[in-house]
Write a protein that holds these residues in place. Sequence first.
Motif, PDB file in Angstrom:
ATOM      1  N   VAL A  50     -16.312   1.640 -19.665  1.00  0.00           N
ATOM      2  CA  VAL A  50     -15.114   2.285 -18.850  1.00  0.00           C
ATOM      3  C   VAL A  50     -13.633   1.929 -19.175  1.00  0.00           C
ATOM      4  CG1 VAL A  50     -13.416   1.881 -16.479  1.00  0.00           C
ATOM      5  CG2 VAL A  50     -16.014   2.085 -16.854  1.00  0.00           C
ATOM      6  N   ASN A  51     -13.226   2.725 -20.096  1.00  0.00           N
ATOM      7  CA  ASN A  51     -11.561   2.558 -20.635  1.00  0.00           C
ATOM      8  C   ASN A  51     -11.003   3.988 -20.287  1.00  0.00           C
ATOM      9  OD1 ASN A  51     -12.751   4.553 -22.621  1.00  0.00           O
ATOM     10  ND2 ASN A  51     -13.645   2.853 -23.281  1.00  0.00           N
ATOM     11  N   TRP A  52      -9.773   4.011 -20.681  1.00  0.00           N
ATOM     12  CA  TRP A  52      -8.941   4.992 -20.016  1.00  0.00           C
ATOM     13  C   TRP A  52      -9.557   6.042 -20.874  1.00  0.00           C
ATOM     14  CZ3 TRP A  52      -5.025   5.480 -16.455  1.00  0.00           C
ATOM     15  CH2 TRP A  52      -4.842   6.144 -16.524  1.00  0.00           C
ATOM     16  N   GLN A  53      -9.776   6.411 -21.729  1.00  0.00           N
ATOM     17  CA  GLN A  53     -10.647   7.656 -21.863  1.00  0.00           C
ATOM     18  C   GLN A  53     -11.687   8.356 -21.169  1.00  0.00           C
ATOM     19  OE1 GLN A  53     -13.374   8.664 -24.797  1.00  0.00           O
ATOM     20  NE2 GLN A  53     -12.473   9.676 -26.240  1.00  0.00           N
ATOM     21  N   PHE A  54     -12.354   7.196 -20.580  1.00  0.00           N
ATOM     22  CA  PHE A  54     -13.618   7.603 -19.657  1.00  0.00           C
ATOM     23  C   PHE A  54     -12.685   8.682 -17.949  1.00  0.00           C
ATOM     24  CE2 PHE A  54     -16.683   5.932 -16.262  1.00  0.00           C
ATOM     25  CZ  PHE A  54     -18.246   6.375 -17.292  1.00  0.00           C
ATOM     26  N   LEU A  55     -12.326   6.869 -18.058  1.00  0.00           N
ATOM     27  CA  LEU A  55     -11.809   7.790 -16.725  1.00  0.00           C
ATOM     28  C   LEU A  55     -10.848   8.728 -16.820  1.00  0.00           C
ATOM     29  CD1 LEU A  55     -10.443   4.356 -14.693  1.00  0.00           C
ATOM     30  CD2 LEU A  55     -12.321   5.810 -14.620  1.00  0.00           C
ATOM     31  N   THR A  56     -10.201   9.454 -18.405  1.00  0.00           N
ATOM     32  CA  THR A  56      -9.432  10.710 -17.636  1.00  0.00           C
ATOM     33  C   THR A  56     -10.133  11.901 -18.835  1.00  0.00           C
ATOM     34  OG1 THR A  56      -8.095   9.409 -20.042  1.00  0.00           O
ATOM     35  CG2 THR A  56      -6.894   9.391 -18.257  1.00  0.00           C
ATOM     36  N   GLY A 265     -21.321   3.050 -16.973  1.00  0.00           N
ATOM     37  CA  GLY A 265     -19.845   2.910 -16.386  1.00  0.00           C
ATOM     38  C   GLY A 265     -19.442   3.682 -15.190  1.00  0.00           C
ATOM     39  N   SER A 266     -20.169   4.860 -14.515  1.00  0.00           N
ATOM     40  CA  SER A 266     -19.933   6.060 -13.662  1.00  0.00           C
ATOM     41  C   SER A 266     -20.038   4.422 -11.910  1.00  0.00           C
ATOM     42  CB  SER A 266     -21.003   6.885 -13.333  1.00  0.00           C
ATOM     43  OG  SER A 266     -20.981   7.911 -14.109  1.00  0.00           O
ATOM     44  N   ALA A 267     -21.492   4.057 -12.580  1.00  0.00           N
ATOM     45  CA  ALA A 267     -21.262   2.786 -11.030  1.00  0.00           C
ATOM     46  C   ALA A 267     -20.638   1.776 -10.498  1.00  0.00           C
ATOM     47  CB  ALA A 267     -22.647   2.109 -11.631  1.00  0.00           C
ATOM     48  N   VAL A 268     -20.106   1.231 -12.729  1.00  0.00           N
ATOM     49  CA  VAL A 268     -18.839   0.180 -12.310  1.00  0.00           C
ATOM     50  C   VAL A 268     -17.435   1.478 -11.546  1.00  0.00           C
ATOM     51  CG1 VAL A 268     -16.899  -0.693 -13.166  1.00  0.00           C
ATOM     52  CG2 VAL A 268     -19.199  -0.578 -14.037  1.00  0.00           C
ATOM     53  N   VAL A 269     -17.503   2.219 -11.077  1.00  0.00           N
ATOM     54  CA  VAL A 269     -16.500   2.659 -10.706  1.00  0.00           C
ATOM     55  C   VAL A 269     -16.378   3.157  -8.894  1.00  0.00           C
ATOM     56  CG1 VAL A 269     -14.798   4.928 -11.268  1.00  0.00           C
ATOM     57  CG2 VAL A 269     -15.609   4.187 -12.742  1.00  0.00           C
ATOM     58  N   LEU A 270     -18.219   3.654  -8.837  1.00  0.00           N
ATOM     59  CA  LEU A 270     -18.414   3.895  -8.030  1.00  0.00           C
ATOM     60  C   LEU A 270     -18.162   2.864  -6.722  1.00  0.00           C
ATOM     61  CD1 LEU A 270     -20.794   6.179  -8.402  1.00  0.00           C
ATOM     62  CD2 LEU A 270     -19.236   6.501  -6.303  1.00  0.00           C
ATOM     63  N   LEU A 271     -18.906   1.752  -7.656  1.00  0.00           N
ATOM     64  CA  LEU A 271     -18.730   0.146  -6.624  1.00  0.00           C
ATOM     65  C   LEU A 271     -17.262  -0.458  -6.911  1.00  0.00           C
ATOM     66  CD1 LEU A 271     -21.265  -2.694  -8.495  1.00  0.00           C
ATOM     67  CD2 LEU A 271     -22.051  -0.997  -6.208  1.00  0.00           C
ATOM     68  N   VAL A 272     -16.509  -0.237  -7.405  1.00  0.00           N
ATOM     69  CA  VAL A 272     -14.971  -0.652  -7.316  1.00  0.00           C
ATOM     70  C   VAL A 272     -14.429   0.175  -6.121  1.00  0.00           C
ATOM     71  CG1 VAL A 272     -12.843  -0.966  -8.291  1.00  0.00           C
ATOM     72  CG2 VAL A 272     -14.693  -1.578  -9.573  1.00  0.00           C
ATOM     73  N   LEU A 273     -14.822   1.707  -6.057  1.00  0.00           N
ATOM     74  CA  LEU A 273     -14.455   2.648  -4.659  1.00  0.00           C
ATOM     75  C   LEU A 273     -14.991   1.728  -3.522  1.00  0.00           C
ATOM     76  CD1 LEU A 273     -14.354   5.763  -6.231  1.00  0.00           C
ATOM     77  CD2 LEU A 273     -12.334   4.827  -5.545  1.00  0.00           C
ATOM     78  N   VAL A 274     -16.188   2.266  -3.714  1.00  0.00           N
ATOM     79  CA  VAL A 274     -16.776   1.574  -2.249  1.00  0.00           C
ATOM     80  C   VAL A 274     -15.875   0.207  -1.683  1.00  0.00           C
ATOM     81  CG1 VAL A 274     -18.460   3.291  -2.406  1.00  0.00           C
ATOM     82  CG2 VAL A 274     -18.512   0.931  -2.844  1.00  0.00           C
ATOM     83  N   PHE A 275     -16.247  -0.846  -2.369  1.00  0.00           N
ATOM     84  CA  PHE A 275     -15.536  -2.049  -1.846  1.00  0.00           C
ATOM     85  C   PHE A 275     -14.536  -2.034  -1.533  1.00  0.00           C
ATOM     86  CE2 PHE A 275     -19.313  -4.611  -4.598  1.00  0.00           C
ATOM     87  CZ  PHE A 275     -20.718  -4.437  -3.473  1.00  0.00           C
TER      88      PHE A 275
END
Lengths: 301, 303
Positions: A50-56, A265-275
């Motif tokens: 997970v970094n800026w490139q991953f998200l954009t 990486g997606s799992a990290v983003v998803l976990l942060v979001l649902v929490f």
Amino acid sequence: MKHNNGSRLSGKWRISDMILYVLIGLCAAFAVLLLVSIIVYVLMRGIGSVNWQFLTTVTSVRKGTVGIAGNIVNTVMIVILTMFIATPVGVGAAIYLNEYAKPGKAVRIIEFATETLSGIPSIIFGLFGRIFFGETLGLGYSLLTGALTLILMVLPLITRNTQEALKTVPNSYRHGAVGLGAGKWYTIRTILLPSSMPGIITGVILAIGRIVGESAALLFTAGSGKALPKTFVAIFPKIFQSGGTMTINLYLSATSEGDFDTAFGSAVVLLVLVFLINLVTKRLAAKYDTQRAKQLPCLHG
Amino acid sequence: MTNKAKLHIVESAAKYIFTFCAVLAVFAVCSITVYMIAKGTPAFKNVGVSELLFGTLWKPTAAEPSFGIQYIILSSIVGTAASVLLGVPIGLFTAVFLTEVSGKRLAAVVQPAIELLAAIPSVIYGLLGLMLLNPLMYKLERILFAGSETHQFTGGANMISAVLVLAIMILPTVVNVSASSIRAVSKELRAASMALGASKMQTIFKVTVPAAKSGIMTGVVLGIGRALGEAMAINMVAGGSVNLPLPFNSVRFLTTQLVSEMGYAEGIHRQVLFSVGLVLYVFIMVINLLLLKLRKEAVENEA
């Protein structure tokens, strides 16, 4: 720990009691440890991706980028499309059930239908969405098909939360408004809806959480497109194109594509979001409870 | 138009719109049911009821195709039952911990943990099962079936993995519903039991839990529904061959059958998948009716 334990009076601990205490403690500890290890493991495996490139950016072999921006946009669009329709309809249904309908067969049927709808597994919604919205209505694999399918799925959530909220509005408010000569719709618009807003918002946020985590209902409706709209205007035609959400992308990365860095990486983003969503709902519920506690004297006064 | 007439129109329009919103849920359930039946029945006619439901051979794309879904139905039943048998005791004990044993401070750790477990998307459970459980199962498999010539090695993607993932996924449902029904048991009942000399544990398991029975049953049935309907997570960990539901076999469930083949199925194969969906739908409807009955009982008990 001090317990008001009857057997202590007789001076001895029953062995079966001890075993049960240990078992109960172990089960609770298991639940907590499970959550902690899930979080730690997902973070360990995924945080590096997970970094800026991953998200954009969007994953592209030619440009040498790895990213889930297209899936993030798809998720946001499905959330907006779904909630845009599901919120008014769900709230409207709750208003009918709570304010207009007289208790009887009709209400029982509607409430049973709402219950049933909330018990249908998402894969069935996916199947129905595929054949009804996708094929009968000819929308194919598209964000719109996905959103229409999800509307059916989250409707009960919003209706039930709004109903709960409406029930806590003291009857004196309604009588007061009617006594002052307000019509029913005017009362609903100016008194009931504003007072039950925290409950409605809780339902909406819960529904958003459900959509963000949903996968089975979307696989055969919204499809798995990853493209990112190039301009802002290009977002609108995208409604009729296939688009995979973050969960779908995670699923495909972990299975057919075997790209576990993207999956975690997606799992990290998803976990942060649902929490985060969970945190906001809890905050709202707490705020709402104190509000309700303040209103309580009105009920009797 | 007078102001009053305008007001009247607005008021009745509002009423009709709200009624329409409420009826939409009924309309949705009816159309889902009609579609499931209309799409799910042709295969019964084309393949034959007993051949479809009780056939054990699944070869949808062979030159002489065979569409038996008996193993798939059995896998769903066995997988759900096993995960409920595993998940319910753990869930019930955790609920007892939350309501009867723990102090406020410990409950403030466990309760949010349960809520967060419920919030984790199913694909993440699937991903973790795939990365952690499957390798573990493969190790076990290699030890247990070393030298076996009949065993089809699965690489750890088997029934046990699916059952473990399902048991974890139904845990929050069981805990939350059981805990709230245990909380609703009156304090006098507990006090009376303690006063008669029963120990705390005797009180919990002989008085409090039996008193909360209908609520706990609701939790169990909701758990069954959740386990039966789960698709993505177990599709990632259960392998995917149509097999007898034995612990170390790679298996297909009703749900995973749809997930893995809906994308490409054509002709009769596709019709059969809709029948698989219909079978699942019938199971779920039975569970929904059971829930309705349980809720009615709970309401009557309170009254």
